[in-house]
Motif scaffolding. Structure first.
Motif, short mmCIF file in Angstrom:
data_model
loop_
_atom_site.label_atom_id
_atom_site.label_comp_id
_atom_site.label_asym_id
_atom_site.label_seq_id
_atom_site.Cartn_x
_atom_site.Cartn_y
_atom_site.Cartn_z
N ASN A 22 -0.44 11.76 0.86
CA ASN A 22 -1.23 11.49 2.07
C ASN A 22 -1.29 9.99 2.35
O ASN A 22 -1.09 9.55 3.49
N GLY A 23 -1.58 9.20 1.31
CA GLY A 23 -1.55 7.76 1.48
C GLY A 23 -0.16 7.28 1.85
O GLY A 23 0.01 6.39 2.70
N ALA A 24 0.87 7.89 1.24
CA ALA A 24 2.25 7.47 1.50
C ALA A 24 2.63 7.64 2.97
O ALA A 24 3.18 6.73 3.59
N VAL A 25 2.33 8.83 3.54
CA VAL A 25 2.74 9.06 4.93
C VAL A 25 1.87 8.26 5.90
O VAL A 25 2.33 7.89 6.98
N TYR A 26 0.62 7.97 5.53
CA TYR A 26 -0.20 7.15 6.41
C TYR A 26 0.38 5.74 6.52
O TYR A 26 0.54 5.21 7.64
N TRP A 27 0.66 5.10 5.37
CA TRP A 27 1.20 3.75 5.43
C TRP A 27 2.60 3.73 6.00
O TRP A 27 3.00 2.77 6.66
N LEU A 28 3.35 4.81 5.80
CA LEU A 28 4.66 4.94 6.44
C LEU A 28 4.48 4.95 7.96
O LEU A 28 5.23 4.27 8.69
N ALA A 79 0.83 -1.20 0.00
CA ALA A 79 0.00 0.00 0.00
C ALA A 79 0.86 1.26 0.00
O ALA A 79 0.54 2.26 -0.66
N PHE A 80 1.97 1.21 0.72
CA PHE A 80 2.91 2.33 0.79
C PHE A 80 3.50 2.63 -0.59
O PHE A 80 3.46 3.78 -1.07
N ARG A 107 13.01 0.09 0.09
CA ARG A 107 11.87 0.05 -0.82
C ARG A 107 11.73 1.36 -1.58
O ARG A 107 11.40 1.39 -2.77
N MET A 108 11.99 2.47 -0.90
CA MET A 108 11.92 3.76 -1.59
C MET A 108 13.06 3.92 -2.58
O MET A 108 12.90 4.54 -3.64
N LEU A 109 14.20 3.36 -2.26
CA LEU A 109 15.36 3.41 -3.17
C LEU A 109 15.06 2.66 -4.47
O LEU A 109 15.36 3.13 -5.57
N SER A 138 0.89 3.92 -3.07
CA SER A 138 0.50 5.31 -2.80
C SER A 138 1.52 6.27 -3.41
O SER A 138 1.15 7.30 -4.01
N ILE A 139 2.80 5.95 -3.26
CA ILE A 139 3.84 6.80 -3.85
C ILE A 139 3.76 6.75 -5.37
O ILE A 139 3.81 7.78 -6.05
N ARG A 140 3.63 5.53 -5.91
CA ARG A 140 3.53 5.37 -7.36
C ARG A 140 2.32 6.15 -7.90
O ARG A 140 2.37 6.70 -9.00
N GLY A 141 1.25 6.19 -7.11
CA GLY A 141 0.04 6.88 -7.52
C GLY A 141 0.04 8.36 -7.21
O GLY A 141 -1.00 9.02 -7.32
N SER A 142 1.19 8.90 -6.78
CA SER A 142 1.37 10.34 -6.51
C SER A 142 0.46 10.87 -5.42
O SER A 142 -0.04 12.00 -5.49
N ASP A 143 0.23 10.07 -4.38
CA ASP A 143 -0.59 10.50 -3.24
C ASP A 143 0.28 10.57 -1.99
O ASP A 143 0.52 9.55 -1.32
#
Length: 425
Positions: free
Chosen positions: A257-263, A246-247, A279-281, A250-255
């Motif tokens: 808000n979703g990224a920091v929530y799952w983080l 999900a993390f 994973r971000m690398l 969310s990043i791939r989908g340019s969101d």
């Protein structure tokens, strides 16, 4: 206390093993080695619940070797040395007497713990089989990794998971006393995420929560019972891959808000910093690539900084990077390009390197024409001269297709200007 269903129906021989045909099928990479009993030290790398421990036990059983098992979570150097002392008495490398030492979650071993295995593996006192859910290139020290073959296990496919369910119903002593009807399996399969152990755990939960001997398995029933019993986050495997999926998405989908929530979910669950940063690398190259080359630098600096600083401050660095990646232009063009190129290699085999691209370090090679027709790009205008860089058989094949973002539009213009109509840029 009765063992869980996954343990009760664990296969004891290779003929009962489900999935991983690329390793243990008729033409599998390990099939003939297991049959001959000549097993090298190896690392089994794959997601949770894909049969790593089972495969190691089967290898030991079918090769008639003593089997020692350690978990990296609760074993130290002392435990390793005790087993190695016993193994030294067994003698020669890769013999029938040579014990198998299986280490579950070997990625959790420290450098010193991994170092303690080197001599035993090198001298053949034991055949090491390590199991890991993490990339061994990052988590296993180079000296140990170089002494082991790495084999990748894949998540179970739909047919494999259904076969597990039918085997459980048919072979488990308790389940055989019930009349279990698999009316629907979609919810079970979806919740399992390709994890065989997770599938059987959910299935057992549903069966145990049902009254009477006639039990009908439906999607509604599975979701009703499973959702009440799903843990918030389990970094050892249960929700681990669902949350990071999900993390990343969310990043791939340019969101952001979703990224920091799952983080935050991973941080609150005590997830490993290196796991998140790594994973971000990977994403910075796979999903952003040359649409914004700085993303890879940002992610790499985040990986290094977060590792040095540690929790709790690293959460700020991880958040900054996640937001940056989420709000960056996206391109998977480089990812697609290497996939196409690898597929071409598999289909065409080892095509000869064109003579003009070969190195000519010896007099004979020069006489044979190695490198003769090569044109040094810097000797020409704009540091470019058109020549062929692919084998003749796949000449003019285009693997890289630039994306439609601003940066890669510039790349497309550059390539079109250089190659004209050759690659149809």
């Amino acid at each position: 206390m009765e063992a869980p269903l996954a343990e009760r129906i664990r296969p004891k021989k290779l003929s009962e093993y489900i999935s991983q045909l690329h390793l243990v099928g008729e033409q599998g990479l390990l099939t003939h080695q297991i049959a001959r009993g000549i097993i090298p030290s190896l690392i089994l790398w794959g997601p949770p619940g894909t049969g790593k421990t089972t495969l190691a036990q089967i290898m030991a059983e079918e090769s008639k070797r003593p089997f020692f098992m350690l978990s990296a979570i609760n074993s130290g150097v002392k435990d390793i040395r005790e087993i190695l002392d016993k193994a030294k008495q067994s003698g020669g490398m890769f013999t029938a007497k040579n014990p198998i030492l299986f280490i579950d979650e070997i990625h959790r071993f420290s450098k010193s713990q991994q170092d303690s295995l080197l001599a035993a593996v090198e001298k053949g006192w034991v055949t090491l089989i390590g199991a890991t859910t993490e990339n061994p290139s990052f988590e296993v020290i180079p000296a140990l990794l170089s002494r082991c073959q790495v084999y990748v296990l894949n998540p179970f496919a739909k047919d494999d998971l259904e076969a597990l369910l039918h085997r459980a119903i048919k072979t488990d002593a308790y389940l055989k006393t019930k009349d279990i009807q698999l009316k629907e399996t979609e919810a079970l399969l979806r919740l399992s995420g390709g994890d065989g152990r997770k599938l059987l755990n959910i299935f057992e939960l549903v069966v145990n929560a049902s009254e009477g001997d006639l039990i009908e398995i439906t999607n509604e029933k599975v979701m009703q019972l499973a959702q009440k019993n799903t843990v918030l986050y389990d970094k050892s495997g249960e929700m681990h891959y669902d949350i990071v999926s999900a993390f990343i998405k969310s990043i791939r989908g340019s969101d952001p808000n979703g990224a920091v929530y799952w983080l935050a979910r991973m941080i609150e669950g005590g997830e490993d910093i290196n796991f998140i940063a790594r994973r971000m690398l990977i994403l910075a190259s796979e999903d952003i690539g040359n649409a914004n080359p700085t993303a890879l630098i940002m992610a790499n600096n985040t990986f290094q900084a977060a590792t040095i600083i540690g929790y709790p401050e690293s959460r700020i660095i991880l958040s900054q990077c996640a937001v940056y990646l989420a709000t960056s232009a996206k391109s998977n063009a480089s990812y697609v390009a290497i996939g196409k190129a690898q597929q071409a290699v598999k289909q065409t085999g080892d095509l000869a390197v064109p003579l003009h691209l070969r190195n000519a370090p010896t007099k004979l090679m020069k006489e044979l024409g190695y490198g003769d027709a090569y044109k040094y790009s810097h000797d020409f205008d704009n540091n470019f001269i058109e020549q062929e860089f692919l084998p003749t058989e796949i000449s003019e094949t285009k693997f890289y297709e630039p994306g439609e973002n601003n940066r890669e539009k510039e790349i497309r213009h550059f390539l079109k200007n250089r190659w004209k109509d050759k690659y149809n840029y």
